[in-house]
Motif scaffolding. Sequence first.
Motif, short mmCIF file in Angstrom:
data_model
loop_
_atom_site.label_atom_id
_atom_site.label_comp_id
_atom_site.label_asym_id
_atom_site.label_seq_id
_atom_site.Cartn_x
_atom_site.Cartn_y
_atom_site.Cartn_z
N LYS A 121 9.09 -6.47 7.22
CA LYS A 121 8.84 -5.83 5.92
C LYS A 121 9.73 -4.61 5.69
CE LYS A 121 5.62 -8.74 4.84
NZ LYS A 121 5.78 -9.68 3.75
N THR A 125 12.38 1.84 6.20
CA THR A 125 12.89 2.40 4.94
C THR A 125 11.87 3.35 4.32
OG1 THR A 125 14.12 0.36 4.57
CG2 THR A 125 13.79 1.77 2.66
N TYR A 126 10.60 2.95 4.35
CA TYR A 126 9.52 3.80 3.82
C TYR A 126 9.33 5.02 4.71
CZ TYR A 126 8.49 -0.16 0.82
OH TYR A 126 8.59 -1.17 -0.10
N SER A 129 11.93 7.73 4.13
CA SER A 129 11.75 8.47 2.87
C SER A 129 10.36 9.11 2.76
CB SER A 129 12.04 7.57 1.66
OG SER A 129 11.13 6.49 1.64
N ASP A 131 7.47 7.85 2.59
CA ASP A 131 6.70 7.18 1.54
C ASP A 131 5.46 6.49 2.12
OD1 ASP A 131 5.75 5.86 -0.69
OD2 ASP A 131 7.59 4.72 -1.05
N LYS A 133 2.56 6.09 0.69
CA LYS A 133 1.95 5.23 -0.33
C LYS A 133 2.66 3.88 -0.38
CE LYS A 133 0.36 5.24 -5.09
NZ LYS A 133 0.32 5.96 -6.37
N GLY A 134 3.98 3.88 -0.36
CA GLY A 134 4.73 2.63 -0.40
C GLY A 134 4.49 1.77 0.83
N ALA A 135 4.48 2.39 2.00
CA ALA A 135 4.22 1.65 3.25
C ALA A 135 2.81 1.08 3.23
CB ALA A 135 4.41 2.57 4.46
N THR A 136 1.86 1.86 2.73
CA THR A 136 0.48 1.40 2.65
C THR A 136 0.36 0.18 1.75
OG1 THR A 136 -0.36 3.62 3.08
CG2 THR A 136 -1.88 2.09 1.99
N LYS A 137 1.04 0.21 0.63
CA LYS A 137 1.01 -0.92 -0.32
C LYS A 137 1.55 -2.19 0.34
CE LYS A 137 1.04 -2.88 -4.51
NZ LYS A 137 -0.14 -3.31 -5.18
N VAL A 138 2.63 -2.07 1.09
CA VAL A 138 3.22 -3.23 1.77
C VAL A 138 2.25 -3.77 2.81
CG1 VAL A 138 5.07 -4.00 3.31
CG2 VAL A 138 5.61 -2.54 1.36
N TYR A 143 -4.08 0.22 -1.77
CA TYR A 143 -4.04 1.59 -1.26
C TYR A 143 -5.30 1.98 -0.50
CZ TYR A 143 -0.06 1.65 -4.38
OH TYR A 143 1.12 1.34 -5.00
#
Length: 163
Positions: A121, A125-126, A129, A131, A133-138, A143
């Motif tokens: 995944k 990258t997350y 940065s 991120d 929130k972004g990692a959690t979404k993936v 969330y």
Amino acid sequence: MSKALELSKKYKTLLNNYGINTPLRLAMFFAQTDHESGGFKYTKELGNDAYFKKYEGRENLGNTKKGDGLRFKGRGFIQVTGRYNYTLISKDTRIDYLNNPQWLEREPDAMISALWYWQKKKLNTYADSKDVKGATKVINGGYNGLKEREKLYCEYLKLFSLT
């Protein structure tokens, strides 16, 4: 906290092989796996047999045979779920989790599966940065537990910045 530090030392070479080798990446990886596994206590999805019927016949998970829902329930520090994902991880790691799904409940295999998922995944990258929130979404598809993940991330960032 001490469990993540213990795991980071025990699996340092493996973590390095997956590029999880900076404070940002270590903090994100361990914040997410800590939350997903209930503080590294659980390596399999909790529920009774009836609970896992929700996975029966789910084509998006590759669960095409009777009993696949229970057989291929979530396992690992970031839970691998479904026949399709067990097939993929078996192919990619050359470890036969398809015929031995319970192996993902063992600590080394729970770590391997989390690292496999992380790489698949592109979660570094997350991490790079910051991120959460972004990692959690993936990882979660939503969330759930975001506040706790953010809190853990801050704590792990301090921890891994000092080590």
